[in-house]
Design a protein around this motif. Structure first.
Motif, short mmCIF file in Angstrom:
data_model
loop_
_atom_site.label_atom_id
_atom_site.label_comp_id
_atom_site.label_asym_id
_atom_site.label_seq_id
_atom_site.Cartn_x
_atom_site.Cartn_y
_atom_site.Cartn_z
N ALA A 277 0.83 -1.21 0.00
CA ALA A 277 0.00 0.00 0.00
C ALA A 277 0.87 1.26 0.00
O ALA A 277 0.55 2.25 -0.68
N GLU A 278 1.96 1.23 0.75
CA GLU A 278 2.86 2.39 0.78
C GLU A 278 3.52 2.58 -0.58
O GLU A 278 3.68 3.71 -1.04
N ARG A 279 3.91 1.49 -1.22
CA ARG A 279 4.53 1.57 -2.55
C ARG A 279 3.54 2.14 -3.57
O ARG A 279 3.89 2.98 -4.39
N VAL A 280 2.29 1.67 -3.49
CA VAL A 280 1.26 2.17 -4.40
C VAL A 280 1.06 3.66 -4.17
O VAL A 280 0.96 4.45 -5.13
N ALA A 281 0.99 4.08 -2.91
CA ALA A 281 0.81 5.50 -2.60
C ALA A 281 1.97 6.33 -3.14
O ALA A 281 1.78 7.42 -3.69
N GLU A 282 3.18 5.80 -3.01
CA GLU A 282 4.36 6.51 -3.52
C GLU A 282 4.30 6.64 -5.04
O GLU A 282 4.54 7.70 -5.61
N LEU A 283 3.94 5.54 -5.72
CA LEU A 283 3.84 5.57 -7.18
C LEU A 283 2.72 6.49 -7.64
O LEU A 283 2.86 7.21 -8.64
N GLU A 284 1.60 6.50 -6.92
CA GLU A 284 0.51 7.42 -7.26
C GLU A 284 0.96 8.87 -7.13
O GLU A 284 0.63 9.71 -7.96
N GLY A 285 1.73 9.16 -6.09
CA GLY A 285 2.26 10.52 -5.91
C GLY A 285 3.17 10.92 -7.06
O GLY A 285 3.10 12.03 -7.58
N GLN A 286 4.05 9.99 -7.47
CA GLN A 286 4.94 10.27 -8.60
C GLN A 286 4.14 10.48 -9.88
O GLN A 286 4.43 11.38 -10.66
N GLU B 19 0.98 11.48 -10.18
CA GLU B 19 0.25 12.75 -10.11
C GLU B 19 1.17 13.93 -10.36
O GLU B 19 0.82 14.85 -11.10
N SER B 20 2.37 13.91 -9.79
CA SER B 20 3.29 15.04 -9.99
C SER B 20 3.74 15.10 -11.45
O SER B 20 3.90 16.18 -12.01
N THR B 21 3.92 13.95 -12.09
CA THR B 21 4.28 13.93 -13.50
C THR B 21 3.15 14.49 -14.36
O THR B 21 3.38 15.28 -15.28
N MET B 22 1.92 14.10 -14.04
CA MET B 22 0.78 14.60 -14.80
C MET B 22 0.62 16.11 -14.63
O MET B 22 0.33 16.82 -15.60
N VAL B 23 0.84 16.61 -13.43
CA VAL B 23 0.76 18.05 -13.19
C VAL B 23 1.82 18.77 -14.02
O VAL B 23 1.56 19.81 -14.63
N SER B 24 3.01 18.18 -14.08
CA SER B 24 4.09 18.77 -14.87
C SER B 24 3.72 18.81 -16.36
O SER B 24 3.91 19.83 -17.03
N TYR B 25 3.20 17.70 -16.89
CA TYR B 25 2.77 17.67 -18.29
C TYR B 25 1.67 18.68 -18.55
O TYR B 25 1.68 19.40 -19.55
N ASP B 26 0.69 18.72 -17.67
CA ASP B 26 -0.42 19.67 -17.85
C ASP B 26 0.10 21.11 -17.90
O ASP B 26 -0.32 21.90 -18.74
N GLY B 27 1.00 21.45 -16.99
CA GLY B 27 1.56 22.80 -16.97
C GLY B 27 2.31 23.11 -18.25
O GLY B 27 2.18 24.21 -18.82
N MET B 28 3.10 22.16 -18.72
CA MET B 28 3.87 22.36 -19.95
C MET B 28 2.93 22.58 -21.13
O MET B 28 3.13 23.47 -21.95
#
Length: 159
Positions: free
Chosen positions: A4-13, A15-24
């Motif tokens: 569950a912790e690994r999944v949460a970490e991957l989800e965070g990564q 989401e941050s990648t998607m935010v970066s793409y959206d901003g670009m």
């Protein structure tokens, strides 16, 4: 680290990648919409093929200018290959680590597996194509399914 912790970490990564793409994408969209008309005209003229050259001629000349691909197995005759540097001045090239990268996609090997409920993608915009490409290249089944879910949600929001 639990699953569950690994999944949460991957989800965070993710989401941050998607935010970066959206901003670009939003920055590029604003730039294209707000640039002066003279700049748009110049760019349109640059995109036109010179008189007498067909698209096929341009493709052939561009392919002729491409460097030969490296031999299978990674290493060529001269060691690790030519060293280059990126925009931050960091050395890059075959066999050299890249700062900030956690891993690399496996670009060879197995064909992309696309779920049956996913459309062909012929009408995808830039964001949908990026999500689709990431999902097809992803080797981790959990993360791949999360990417396909994100693709489905994004396509549904576009309708």
């Amino acid at each position: 680290m639990s699953s569950a912790e690994r999944v949460a970490e991957l989800e965070g990564q993710f989401e941050s990648t998607m935010v970066s793409y959206d901003g670009m994408i939003l920055r590029e969209r604003d730039y294209v919409r707000n640039r002066p008309a003279s700049e748009q005209e110049e760019e349109a003229m640059e995109d036109e093929a010179p008189a007498g050259e067909s698209l096929e001629d341009l493709i052939q000349s561009a392919e002729a200018e491409l460097p030969a691909p490296p031999p299978p197995g990674g290493q060529g005759e001269g060691g690790s290959g030519p060293e280059q540097s990126n925009s931050s001045g960091q050395a890059t090239g075959p066999g050299l680590p890249t700062k900030g990268r956690m891993g690399e996609f496996d670009h060879g090997g197995s064909p992309a597996v696309v779920p049956e409920d996913i459309p062909t993608g012929n009408d995808d915009d830039v964001v949908a194509r990026q999500i689709r490409e990431a999902a097809t290249r992803e080797t981790d089944p959990e993360l791949r399914e999360r990417l396909w879910e994100e693709y489905r949600k994004y396509k549904k929001s576009q309708k």
